[in-house]
Motif scaffolding. Sequence first.
Motif, short mmCIF file in Angstrom:
data_model
loop_
_atom_site.label_atom_id
_atom_site.label_comp_id
_atom_site.label_asym_id
_atom_site.label_seq_id
_atom_site.Cartn_x
_atom_site.Cartn_y
_atom_site.Cartn_z
N TRP A 1 0.83 -1.21 0.00
CA TRP A 1 0.00 0.00 0.00
C TRP A 1 0.86 1.27 0.00
CZ3 TRP A 1 -4.50 1.04 -1.67
CH2 TRP A 1 -5.48 0.05 -1.73
N VAL A 2 1.96 1.24 0.73
CA VAL A 2 2.88 2.39 0.72
C VAL A 2 3.40 2.61 -0.70
CG1 VAL A 2 5.13 3.22 1.53
CG2 VAL A 2 3.50 2.24 3.16
N LEU A 3 3.82 1.52 -1.36
CA LEU A 3 4.29 1.63 -2.75
C LEU A 3 3.19 2.14 -3.67
CD1 LEU A 3 6.42 -1.62 -3.25
CD2 LEU A 3 7.25 0.73 -3.04
N ALA B 1 -5.91 -2.32 -8.59
CA ALA B 1 -4.49 -2.01 -8.38
C ALA B 1 -3.58 -2.86 -9.25
CB ALA B 1 -4.13 -2.20 -6.90
N GLY B 2 -3.86 -4.14 -9.39
CA GLY B 2 -3.02 -5.00 -10.23
C GLY B 2 -3.09 -4.62 -11.70
N LEU B 3 -4.31 -4.37 -12.18
CA LEU B 3 -4.47 -3.95 -13.57
C LEU B 3 -3.82 -2.60 -13.82
CD1 LEU B 3 -8.16 -5.01 -14.32
CD2 LEU B 3 -6.08 -5.96 -15.32
N ALA B 4 -3.97 -1.69 -12.87
CA ALA B 4 -3.34 -0.38 -13.00
C ALA B 4 -1.82 -0.52 -13.04
CB ALA B 4 -3.76 0.53 -11.85
N GLY B 5 -1.28 -1.37 -12.18
CA GLY B 5 0.17 -1.62 -12.19
C GLY B 5 0.63 -2.17 -13.52
N LEU B 6 -0.14 -3.11 -14.07
CA LEU B 6 0.19 -3.70 -15.36
C LEU B 6 0.14 -2.65 -16.48
CD1 LEU B 6 0.95 -6.53 -16.32
CD2 LEU B 6 -1.48 -6.95 -16.75
N GLY B 7 -0.88 -1.84 -16.47
CA GLY B 7 -0.98 -0.76 -17.47
C GLY B 7 0.16 0.23 -17.35
N LEU B 8 0.54 0.54 -16.11
CA LEU B 8 1.65 1.47 -15.91
C LEU B 8 2.98 0.88 -16.35
CD1 LEU B 8 0.64 3.13 -12.52
CD2 LEU B 8 0.67 4.19 -14.79
N VAL B 9 3.13 -0.43 -16.24
CA VAL B 9 4.35 -1.08 -16.75
C VAL B 9 4.49 -0.79 -18.24
CG1 VAL B 9 5.40 -3.32 -17.29
CG2 VAL B 9 4.55 -2.87 -14.98
N VAL C 1 8.71 -0.69 -9.79
CA VAL C 1 7.73 -0.60 -8.70
C VAL C 1 6.35 -1.01 -9.19
CG1 VAL C 1 6.60 0.96 -7.07
CG2 VAL C 1 9.06 1.15 -7.47
N ALA C 2 5.97 -0.55 -10.37
CA ALA C 2 4.66 -0.92 -10.93
C ALA C 2 4.59 -2.42 -11.18
CB ALA C 2 4.40 -0.15 -12.23
N ALA C 3 5.68 -3.02 -11.63
CA ALA C 3 5.71 -4.47 -11.87
C ALA C 3 5.59 -5.25 -10.56
CB ALA C 3 7.00 -4.86 -12.60
N VAL C 4 6.23 -4.76 -9.52
CA VAL C 4 6.12 -5.40 -8.20
C VAL C 4 4.67 -5.36 -7.72
CG1 VAL C 4 6.73 -5.15 -5.75
CG2 VAL C 4 8.51 -5.05 -7.51
N ARG D 1 -0.36 -8.10 -6.65
CA ARG D 1 -1.82 -8.03 -6.67
C ARG D 1 -2.42 -8.92 -7.76
NH1 ARG D 1 -2.22 -6.23 -1.70
NH2 ARG D 1 -1.71 -4.04 -1.40
N TRP D 2 -1.63 -9.88 -8.29
CA TRP D 2 -2.06 -10.69 -9.42
C TRP D 2 -3.33 -11.49 -9.14
CZ3 TRP D 2 -1.47 -10.23 -14.25
CH2 TRP D 2 -1.80 -11.27 -15.11
N SER D 3 -3.48 -12.03 -7.94
CA SER D 3 -4.67 -12.83 -7.65
C SER D 3 -5.93 -11.98 -7.76
CB SER D 3 -4.58 -13.48 -6.27
OG SER D 3 -4.51 -12.50 -5.27
N ARG D 4 -5.86 -10.76 -7.33
CA ARG D 4 -7.01 -9.85 -7.45
C ARG D 4 -7.27 -9.52 -8.92
NH1 ARG D 4 -10.70 -6.70 -4.02
NH2 ARG D 4 -9.21 -7.07 -2.37
N THR D 5 -6.21 -9.35 -9.69
CA THR D 5 -6.33 -9.07 -11.11
C THR D 5 -7.02 -10.23 -11.83
OG1 THR D 5 -4.35 -7.71 -11.05
CG2 THR D 5 -5.06 -8.49 -13.22
N GLU D 6 -6.61 -11.46 -11.51
CA GLU D 6 -7.24 -12.63 -12.10
C GLU D 6 -8.73 -12.69 -11.76
OE1 GLU D 6 -3.92 -16.09 -12.56
OE2 GLU D 6 -4.70 -15.73 -10.53
N ALA D 7 -9.07 -12.35 -10.54
CA ALA D 7 -10.47 -12.37 -10.12
C ALA D 7 -11.28 -11.34 -10.89
CB ALA D 7 -10.57 -12.11 -8.61
N VAL D 8 -10.74 -10.14 -11.07
CA VAL D 8 -11.45 -9.08 -11.79
C VAL D 8 -11.63 -9.48 -13.26
CG1 VAL D 8 -11.29 -6.70 -12.63
CG2 VAL D 8 -10.77 -7.22 -10.24
N VAL D 9 -10.57 -9.95 -13.88
CA VAL D 9 -10.66 -10.35 -15.29
C VAL D 9 -11.60 -11.54 -15.44
CG1 VAL D 9 -9.31 -11.29 -17.23
CG2 VAL D 9 -8.40 -9.40 -15.87
N GLY D 10 -11.54 -12.49 -14.53
CA GLY D 10 -12.45 -13.63 -14.57
C GLY D 10 -13.89 -13.19 -14.46
N THR D 11 -14.17 -12.23 -13.61
CA THR D 11 -15.54 -11.72 -13.46
C THR D 11 -16.01 -11.05 -14.75
OG1 THR D 11 -15.21 -11.37 -11.10
CG2 THR D 11 -17.01 -10.15 -12.14
#
Length: 140
Positions: A25-27, A83-91, A118-121, A126-136
């Motif tokens: 969260w700090v990152l 957050a995971g999708l945003a990190g991926l987009g920022l990468v 940092v965005a990749a980290v 947050r990959w599990s949350r990203t998978e859940a959002v994309v799956g939904t």
Amino acid sequence: MNTDIMNNSRAGEHQPGRARNIGLWVLQVALGAMIAGGGIAKLAGDPAMVDMFADIGAGQWLRYLVGTLEVAGGVGLLIPALAGLAGLGLVALLAGAAITNQFVLEQSPWHPLAFLVVAAVIARARWSRTEAVVGTLFRR
């Protein structure tokens, strides 16, 4: 007494996960603020940003696009489900920035590369949350 030992050991087991989450969260907040701040400067027409995009030569439309993507990415880092999708987009966005800095502007690519790491980290953590959002999204 045995119950106290078990409770303390269980609490100790949860601390690394909690510390990791707090660190993420700090990152996320720090990167989100820096990226969104840069996006706001682009959208507001900061003279340095206008000049930089003039030097790139693609037109000012690119400044608006990049600024919008930066603000969206910065805000997305603060929304748990995104957050995971945003990190991926920022990468992807920061990879483009590093390449542009190196080969078009002839500047050091290290600043966007540091943000990219940092965005990749964040995206990986947050990959599990990203998978859940994309799956939904695809189940509908």
